[in-house]
Design an enzyme around this catalytic site. Structure first.
Site, short mmCIF file in Angstrom:
data_model
loop_
_atom_site.label_atom_id
_atom_site.label_comp_id
_atom_site.label_asym_id
_atom_site.label_seq_id
_atom_site.Cartn_x
_atom_site.Cartn_y
_atom_site.Cartn_z
N VAL A 155 2.47 46.38 24.16
CA VAL A 155 3.14 46.56 25.46
C VAL A 155 4.18 47.68 25.39
CG1 VAL A 155 4.70 45.45 27.11
CG2 VAL A 155 2.70 44.23 26.28
N LEU A 201 -0.71 44.30 31.77
CA LEU A 201 -1.78 45.14 31.21
C LEU A 201 -2.73 44.30 30.37
CD1 LEU A 201 -1.22 45.64 27.95
CD2 LEU A 201 0.45 47.24 28.80
N ILE A 224 -15.55 34.68 34.86
CA ILE A 224 -16.29 33.41 34.81
C ILE A 224 -17.40 33.50 33.76
CG2 ILE A 224 -15.68 32.60 37.13
CD1 ILE A 224 -18.53 33.53 38.03
N TYR A 225 -17.11 34.23 32.69
CA TYR A 225 -18.10 34.31 31.62
C TYR A 225 -17.88 33.18 30.62
CZ TYR A 225 -19.21 38.97 33.31
OH TYR A 225 -19.61 40.02 34.08
N CYS A 285 -2.17 36.50 24.07
CA CYS A 285 -1.53 36.03 25.30
C CYS A 285 -2.00 34.67 25.79
CB CYS A 285 -1.70 37.07 26.39
SG CYS A 285 -0.80 38.59 26.02
N ARG A 315 -5.57 38.49 16.93
CA ARG A 315 -4.70 37.33 17.05
C ARG A 315 -5.45 36.21 17.82
NH1 ARG A 315 0.86 40.23 19.00
NH2 ARG A 315 -0.61 41.70 19.92
N1 LIG Z 1 -0.53 42.32 24.12
C1 LIG Z 1 -0.77 42.16 25.41
O1 LIG Z 1 -1.88 42.38 25.90
C2 LIG Z 1 0.34 41.73 26.34
C3 LIG Z 1 0.15 41.84 27.72
C4 LIG Z 1 1.18 41.43 28.57
C5 LIG Z 1 2.34 40.90 28.04
N2 LIG Z 1 2.49 40.78 26.70
C6 LIG Z 1 3.75 40.26 26.18
O2 LIG Z 1 4.55 41.36 25.76
C7 LIG Z 1 5.33 41.01 24.62
C8 LIG Z 1 5.01 41.97 23.47
O3 LIG Z 1 3.65 41.79 23.11
P1 LIG Z 1 2.89 42.81 22.14
O4 LIG Z 1 1.48 42.37 22.09
O5 LIG Z 1 3.24 44.19 22.52
O6 LIG Z 1 3.62 42.44 20.75
P2 LIG Z 1 3.43 43.12 19.33
O7 LIG Z 1 3.53 42.04 18.35
O8 LIG Z 1 2.22 44.02 19.34
O9 LIG Z 1 4.71 44.08 19.20
C9 LIG Z 1 6.01 43.63 19.14
C10 LIG Z 1 6.84 44.70 18.43
O10 LIG Z 1 8.22 44.37 18.55
C11 LIG Z 1 8.86 44.75 17.33
N3 LIG Z 1 10.17 44.08 17.22
C12 LIG Z 1 10.45 42.80 16.88
N4 LIG Z 1 11.77 42.59 16.89
C13 LIG Z 1 12.36 43.77 17.23
C14 LIG Z 1 13.70 44.19 17.40
N5 LIG Z 1 14.71 43.35 17.22
N6 LIG Z 1 13.93 45.45 17.77
C15 LIG Z 1 12.90 46.32 17.96
N7 LIG Z 1 11.61 45.98 17.81
C16 LIG Z 1 11.34 44.72 17.44
C17 LIG Z 1 7.85 44.38 16.27
O11 LIG Z 1 8.12 45.04 15.05
C18 LIG Z 1 6.56 44.84 16.94
O12 LIG Z 1 6.26 46.20 16.63
C19 LIG Z 1 4.99 39.56 24.32
O13 LIG Z 1 5.93 38.74 24.96
C20 LIG Z 1 3.62 39.38 24.96
O14 LIG Z 1 3.39 38.05 25.34
C21 LIG Z 1 1.52 41.20 25.84
#
Ligand SMILES: NC(=O)c1ccc[n+]([C@@H]2O[C@H](COP(=O)([O-])OP(=O)(O)OC[C@H]3O[C@@H](n4cnc5c(N)ncnc54)[C@H](O)[C@@H]3O)[C@@H](O)[C@H]2O)c1
Length: 447
Positions: free
Chosen positions: A11, A156, A256-257, A266, A334
């Site tokens: 994200v 996203l 609906i797959y 997520c 994941r």
């Molecule tokens: N992956 C998706 O498709 C998606 C979509 C929508 C929302 N989200 C939400 O967005 C959030 C992030 O998800 P993601 O998949 O990008 O996570 P991710 O695990 O890919 O990335 C998280 C990043 O944050 C960094 N981090 C941790 N602590 C930190 C700090 N104190 N300072 C700076 N950086 C730090 C980590 O090192 C890592 O690089 C989550 O809450 C997730 O639920 C994810």
């Protein structure tokens, strides 16, 4: 505008890059120094279509910077995004330690008015906790800096992240402060030219909107998996049923797959976290609990089909696995169904030869070296001396194999199609046994 993004994961990196692409000055900060070093050298830690050239170009042109220096990053941002992970805690609720750590950091260094934007998926009430954490840190150093906290959940999809970010369906902004809302409207104006996509609301509603969206999508999947399991038993084909119900515009064809269960970073954690939130507020969320339970069971489905076909005799068998990522166009494993399948196959004494177009490095990182896992470089290499083929992820290049050749390669001549991407008759005409998800007619024939 001057933007800071905490977290360079799926994200944070995509958001920061898209904002830089629109001409903003973006500083991305992460605590993972290896990631930051790599990004500064143009090495992108994740696979996301279209992302690499955008990162490289914006970095070269000076609009996108990567750092571990939180102090300078906070000093830079008039808008500061929190986009760090919110993994499940031991009891399934969202673990807020990373979000609150960033809030503490912001409070430690903030010296000017800023809008702090929570993009991580967080339980209702988290914006208040972020606000309190920043205020406490400011108070500890006697600073009276003003700031606002806004909820701006991210919708996203991995695999389409850049496209979704550049052309969002909606931009949900939960804000108490009119000033903060105006700042975000200005930031998002370039993404919003075709029509107004901003849905402004109160903070708690914005926080819940994200969970409601994911819970709804997960419900659709578990519902279809439930139907598939019924179809299998009553001798119906869920794919026919899918077409039959999808044609109703109130239902629609998307999401609906039936398949081998949903995974990823997520849906599993968000359904769980929302159910735990409901419980904390004294409400038993029965649909959410069922969605989760159906999905957990579905993740064992492929192994059950395989085990049944081989009458439980899997010791020494070699199973070719196509697809390890939780869905196509990502390297994210994941909570992927493939992980459940591999664990069960190993437990039963089988060997796995696996190929995924993008997730091989992730598989190597997760599983390490083991005698019962061969990670191979092509789909065809996975078939060498294998007894059976299992398709776990529906990558496009798995969709039209040469079934006659497959019949010659697989000693047990059987295909397990965890995403229903093949026509059972075509597979069976090539002399292979076919198992899909909820395809009662083929199960009846295969038995
Ligand atoms: N992956 C998706 O498709 C998606 C979509 C929508 C929302 N989200 C939400 O967005 C959030 C992030 O998800 P993601 O998949 O990008 O996570 P991710 O695990 O890919 O990335 C998280 C990043 O944050 C960094 N981090 C941790 N602590 C930190 C700090 N104190 N300072 C700076 N950086 C730090 C980590 O090192 C890592 O690089 C989550 O809450 C997730 O639920 C994810």
């Amino acid at each position: 505008m001057k933007v800071t993004v905490f977290g360079t994961g799926y994200v944070g990196l995509v958001t920061g890059t898209c904002l830089a692409e629109m001409g903003n000055q973006v500083v991305c900060v992460d605590i993972d120094s290896a990631k930051v070093d790599g990004l500064n050298k143009g090495q992108i830690p994740i696979f996301e279509p279209g992302l690499t050239p955008m990162v490289v170009q914006n970095h070269q042109e000076g609009r996108l910077q990567f750092t571990t220096d939180a102090e300078s990053a906070v000093a830079h941002g008039e808008i500061i995004f929190i986009a760090v992970g919110t993994p499940p805690d031991e009891d399934g609720s969202a673990d807020l330690q990373y979000v609150l750590a960033v809030a503490g950091t912001i409070g430690r260094y903030l010296g000017h008015y800023a809008v702090v934007v929570n993009k991580s998926t967080v339980p209702v009430g988290t914006a208040d906790r972020v606000q309190a954490t920043i205020s406490d840190a400011l108070a500890r150093r006697g600073a009276g800096t003003e700031f606002d906290v806004v909820s701006n959940p991210e919708f996203l999809k991995e695999g389409d992240a850049v496209k979704d970010c550049m052309r969002p369906d909606r931009i949900v902004i939960g804000a108490k402060s009119a000033k903060a809302l105006e700042v975000l409207k200005k930031l998002y104006a370039p993404f919003n030219r075709n029509h107004d996509r901003i849905v402004a609301m109160d903070v708690r509603s914005a926080e819940l909107t994200k969970y409601a969206a994911n819970a709804m999508l997960a419900t659709k999947i578990s519902f279809m998996n439930e139907m598939a399991n019924i179809a299998e038993r009553v001798g119906a084909d869920i794919e026919m049923v899918r077409h039959g119900i999808g044609s109703d515009p109130r239902i629609g064809y998307s999401f609906i797959y039936p398949g081998a269960g949903y995974g990823g970073s997520c849906f599993p954690k968000d359904v769980q976290a929302l159910e735990r939130t409901a419980r904390q507020y004294g409400y038993e969320a029965r649909i959410l609990a069922a969605v989760e339970a159906v999905n957990d069971r579905q993740k064992d489905k492929l192994f059950e089909l395989i085990s049944r076909h081989f009458s439980g005799e899997l010791q020494g068998k070699t199973i070719a696995v196509w697809g390890l990522a939780f869905k196509p166009n990502t390297d994210d494993m994941r909570a992927a169904s493939s992980r459940n399948l591999l664990a069960s196959l190993w437990n039963a004494g089988a060997k796995v030869q696996a190929f995924d177009p993008e997730a091989m490095h992730e598989a190597e990182r997760i599983f390490g070296q083991r005698d019962d896992l061969m990670l191979v470089g092509t789909a065809n290499a996975a078939l060498q001396n294998a007894d059976a083929l299992v398709v776990v992820t529906e990558w496009k290049n798995f969709r039209s194999p040469d079934f006659t050749q497959l019949k010659q390669q697989l000693s047990a001549a059987v295909v397990f199609d965890g995403r229903n991407i093949y026509d059972p008759e075509t597979v069976e005409q090539a002399g292979l046994a076919y198992y899909g998800i909820g395809r009662g007619r083929s199960i009846v024939r295969a038995d």
